[in-house]
Write a protein that holds these residues in place. Structure first.
Motif, PDB file in Angstrom:
ATOM      1  N   MET A   1       0.836  -1.208   0.000  1.00  0.00           N
ATOM      2  CA  MET A   1       0.000   0.000   0.000  1.00  0.00           C
ATOM      3  C   MET A   1       0.869   1.256   0.000  1.00  0.00           C
ATOM      4  O   MET A   1       0.582   2.222  -0.685  1.00  0.00           O
ATOM      5  N   ARG A   2       1.950   1.208   0.812  1.00  0.00           N
ATOM      6  CA  ARG A   2       2.840   2.371   0.828  1.00  0.00           C
ATOM      7  C   ARG A   2       3.526   2.547  -0.519  1.00  0.00           C
ATOM      8  O   ARG A   2       3.746   3.651  -0.978  1.00  0.00           O
ATOM      9  N   LEU A   3       3.832   1.403  -1.126  1.00  0.00           N
ATOM     10  CA  LEU A   3       4.457   1.428  -2.442  1.00  0.00           C
ATOM     11  C   LEU A   3       3.533   2.107  -3.447  1.00  0.00           C
ATOM     12  O   LEU A   3       3.960   2.987  -4.208  1.00  0.00           O
ATOM     13  N   LEU A   4       2.247   1.723  -3.431  1.00  0.00           N
ATOM     14  CA  LEU A   4       1.286   2.320  -4.356  1.00  0.00           C
ATOM     15  C   LEU A   4       1.199   3.820  -4.123  1.00  0.00           C
ATOM     16  O   LEU A   4       1.155   4.605  -5.080  1.00  0.00           O
ATOM     17  N   ALA A   5       1.174   4.222  -2.848  1.00  0.00           N
ATOM     18  CA  ALA A   5       1.079   5.646  -2.536  1.00  0.00           C
ATOM     19  C   ALA A   5       2.308   6.385  -3.062  1.00  0.00           C
ATOM     20  O   ALA A   5       2.193   7.471  -3.638  1.00  0.00           O
ATOM     21  N   THR A   6       3.501   5.784  -2.885  1.00  0.00           N
ATOM     22  CA  THR A   6       4.731   6.413  -3.369  1.00  0.00           C
ATOM     23  C   THR A   6       4.676   6.603  -4.884  1.00  0.00           C
ATOM     24  O   THR A   6       5.004   7.674  -5.400  1.00  0.00           O
ATOM     25  N   LEU A   7       4.252   5.555  -5.587  1.00  0.00           N
ATOM     26  CA  LEU A   7       4.176   5.641  -7.042  1.00  0.00           C
ATOM     27  C   LEU A   7       3.126   6.669  -7.471  1.00  0.00           C
ATOM     28  O   LEU A   7       3.338   7.458  -8.393  1.00  0.00           O
ATOM     29  N   PHE A   8       1.989   6.647  -6.762  1.00  0.00           N
ATOM     30  CA  PHE A   8       0.881   7.546  -7.100  1.00  0.00           C
ATOM     31  C   PHE A   8       1.294   9.005  -6.967  1.00  0.00           C
ATOM     32  O   PHE A   8       1.076   9.817  -7.863  1.00  0.00           O
ATOM     33  N   VAL A   9       1.927   9.315  -5.837  1.00  0.00           N
ATOM     34  CA  VAL A   9       2.341  10.705  -5.601  1.00  0.00           C
ATOM     35  C   VAL A   9       3.351  11.139  -6.666  1.00  0.00           C
ATOM     36  O   VAL A   9       3.288  12.246  -7.202  1.00  0.00           O
ATOM     37  N   ARG A  10       4.265  10.234  -7.001  1.00  0.00           N
ATOM     38  CA  ARG A  10       5.266  10.570  -8.011  1.00  0.00           C
ATOM     39  C   ARG A  10       4.595  10.841  -9.359  1.00  0.00           C
ATOM     40  O   ARG A  10       4.908  11.825 -10.035  1.00  0.00           O
ATOM     41  N   VAL A  93       0.729   0.069 -12.874  1.00  0.00           N
ATOM     42  CA  VAL A  93      -0.434   0.481 -13.656  1.00  0.00           C
ATOM     43  C   VAL A  93      -1.532   1.025 -12.749  1.00  0.00           C
ATOM     44  O   VAL A  93      -2.155   2.047 -13.071  1.00  0.00           O
ATOM     45  N   VAL A  94      -1.765   0.381 -11.606  1.00  0.00           N
ATOM     46  CA  VAL A  94      -2.814   0.860 -10.701  1.00  0.00           C
ATOM     47  C   VAL A  94      -2.502   2.280 -10.242  1.00  0.00           C
ATOM     48  O   VAL A  94      -3.361   3.168 -10.261  1.00  0.00           O
ATOM     49  N   ALA A  95      -1.243   2.518  -9.858  1.00  0.00           N
ATOM     50  CA  ALA A  95      -0.863   3.858  -9.403  1.00  0.00           C
ATOM     51  C   ALA A  95      -1.018   4.865 -10.539  1.00  0.00           C
ATOM     52  O   ALA A  95      -1.535   5.972 -10.352  1.00  0.00           O
ATOM     53  N   ARG A  96      -0.595   4.464 -11.727  1.00  0.00           N
ATOM     54  CA  ARG A  96      -0.679   5.371 -12.873  1.00  0.00           C
ATOM     55  C   ARG A  96      -2.133   5.683 -13.207  1.00  0.00           C
ATOM     56  O   ARG A  96      -2.497   6.808 -13.509  1.00  0.00           O
ATOM     57  N   LEU A  97      -2.985   4.633 -13.127  1.00  0.00           N
ATOM     58  CA  LEU A  97      -4.407   4.811 -13.438  1.00  0.00           C
ATOM     59  C   LEU A  97      -5.048   5.777 -12.447  1.00  0.00           C
ATOM     60  O   LEU A  97      -5.777   6.696 -12.841  1.00  0.00           O
TER      61      LEU A  97
END
Lengths: 215, 207
Positions: A1-10, A93-97
């Motif tokens: 989950m933290r990984l997704l948040a990191t990617l999402f913010v970036r 892909v989820v973070a990018r989406l």
């Protein structure tokens, strides 16, 4: 989950800094402005066709950021570096989406207010349009991410992006514009179903495309 | 075309082991039946002319390519430096590297230490897009150093580096090996790698 948040913010920060966020919403407002010039200033006609017109504008606006979604990260090696760390393409892909939807759909929803005023839409139509866009834009964002991943390894894919994305978006357009024109509940449910389906398959389909494009 | 390393049967304590690996790119067999193992403190120097498959070998080792034949077993965390920096061009070097360091779970200060290792602390506040080729290479190497990964894969790490930086890179590799790490280096610029295994890939076959 933290990984997704990191990617999402970036992802969000990167599209914010690159100025790519303004392109679709600017296009959307421009179409709303130009439409009355093309069909004439008849308020009744504008009110009747405006909802569908804005859906077409939203669909075309969804095309604009597609060729940038993965291209920069693929070119500068970021995707490889993420894969090397054992981070699944699905997470990328989820973070990018999520970032793409937030950056693309939220400004669009806000811009729907002035656009509706330009086209003389009444309050009920505006509400239906906004609800439809809120439910339908995840589908458009998912299609954009999917097509971006599929065409990543093609050179000069700009033209193909539209040819691939627009036919796939036809159901979203039909149900979205149908709900905007008429308050029946069925188009909204079908729109929600189409949106859910596209959002659900995109992480897996786009991740498979990214993996296939790597070799 | 066959390149065979002295029979180094893959060992269980190897960080990475190639077992009869073949690589085909664009219809050409770049190498086949390639076997080697790199253990703790080890180094592997890949040499060969342009197009011989040096980069492909490192991408295979990184798991970014699948071998056509053979088996690759990897048991260590891995970091790769290739010709692409993978750093956000709009951010400062320190922030761009810091993002990767957080992703790698590196301790605070790892980025500063890595930049100091390569003698480019002064680059930390500079936006990545303003870096020269050599500076970008140093920043990319700093990511690998800061990552804390046990196995470094370095693809032409000395490309674009000036004469002052190459000894710093050699020293960083030596320290990494002394601490139990391993490196695989593909380079055409001479680098001091004491007791490195060597893999010489054959000439490129014209398409």
């Amino acid at each position: 989950m933290r990984l997704l948040a990191t990617l999402f913010v970036r992802d969000l920060a990167r599209s914010w800094r690159s100025g790519a966020l303004w392109l679709p919403v600017g296009f959307y407002l421009l179409v709303a402005m130009l439409f009355p010039f093309a069909v004439g200033p008849d308020p009744v006609l504008l009110a009747r066709t405006g909802g569908g017109m804005l859906w077409v504008a939203a669909l075309l606006a969804a095309l604009l950021p597609v060729d940038r979604l993965f291209a920069d990260d693929a070119r500068d090696g970021t995707l490889d570096q993420l894969a090397l760390r054992g981070i699944g393409e699905e997470s990328v892909v989820v973070a990018r989406l999520a970032a793409h939807w937030l950056g693309f759909a939220l400004p669009l929803l806000v811009a729907t207010l002035p656009a509706a005023a330009l086209l003389n839409l009444d309050g009920a139509t505006l509400a239906r349009l906004a609800i439809g866009l809120a439910i339908g834009t995840p589908a458009l964002a998912a299609l954009g991410v999917l097509v971006a991943a599929l065409t990543l390894s093609l050179r000069g894919a700009g033209g193909i992006v539209g040819l691939l994305l627009l036919p796939l978006a036809v159901p979203v357009l039909i149900f979205g514009a149908g709900y905007a024109a008429d308050a029946g509940g069925a188009p909204l449910k079908l729109l929600a179903a189409a949106s859910l389906f596209l959002v659900a398959i995109t992480p897996f389909a786009a991740a498979a495309a990214l993996r296939a494009g790597r070799s | 075309m066959t390149t065979r390393q002295s029979p180094n049967a893959p060992r269980h304590d190897a960080m990475i082991a190639f077992d009869a690996v073949a690589c085909v790119r664009g219809g050409n067999v770049l190498f086949e039946d390639l076997s080697f193992a790199v253990c703790e403190g080890g180094a592997l120097l890949v040499s060969g002319p342009n197009g011989a498959g040096k980069s492909s070998l490192l991408r295979l080792a990184a798991g970014l390519l699948d071998p056509v034949a053979g088996r690759i077993s990897r048991s260590a965390t891995t970091a790769l430096t290739d010709e692409r920096a993978a750093l956000d061009p709009e951010q400062s070097v320190a922030r761009a590297l810091g993002w990767w360091a957080r992703l790698d779970g590196a301790p605070d200060g790892a980025v500063d230490a890595a930049l100091a290792t390569l003698g480019c602390t002064h680059l930390a506040p500079v936006p990545v897009r303003l870096l020269s080729t050599g500076q970008r290479k140093r920043a990319a190497l700093a990511r690998t150093i800061a990552s804390g990964a046990a196995l470094w894969l370095l693809d032409e790490p000395a490309n674009g580096l000036d004469a002052d930086a190459i000894p710093l890179l050699e020293a960083a590799i030596a320290r990494h090996r002394a601490a139990g790490g391993a490196v695989m280096v593909a380079t055409h610029i001479a680098l001091a790698l004491p007791d490195a295994q060597r893999v010489a890939l054959g000439a490129a076959v014209p398409a």
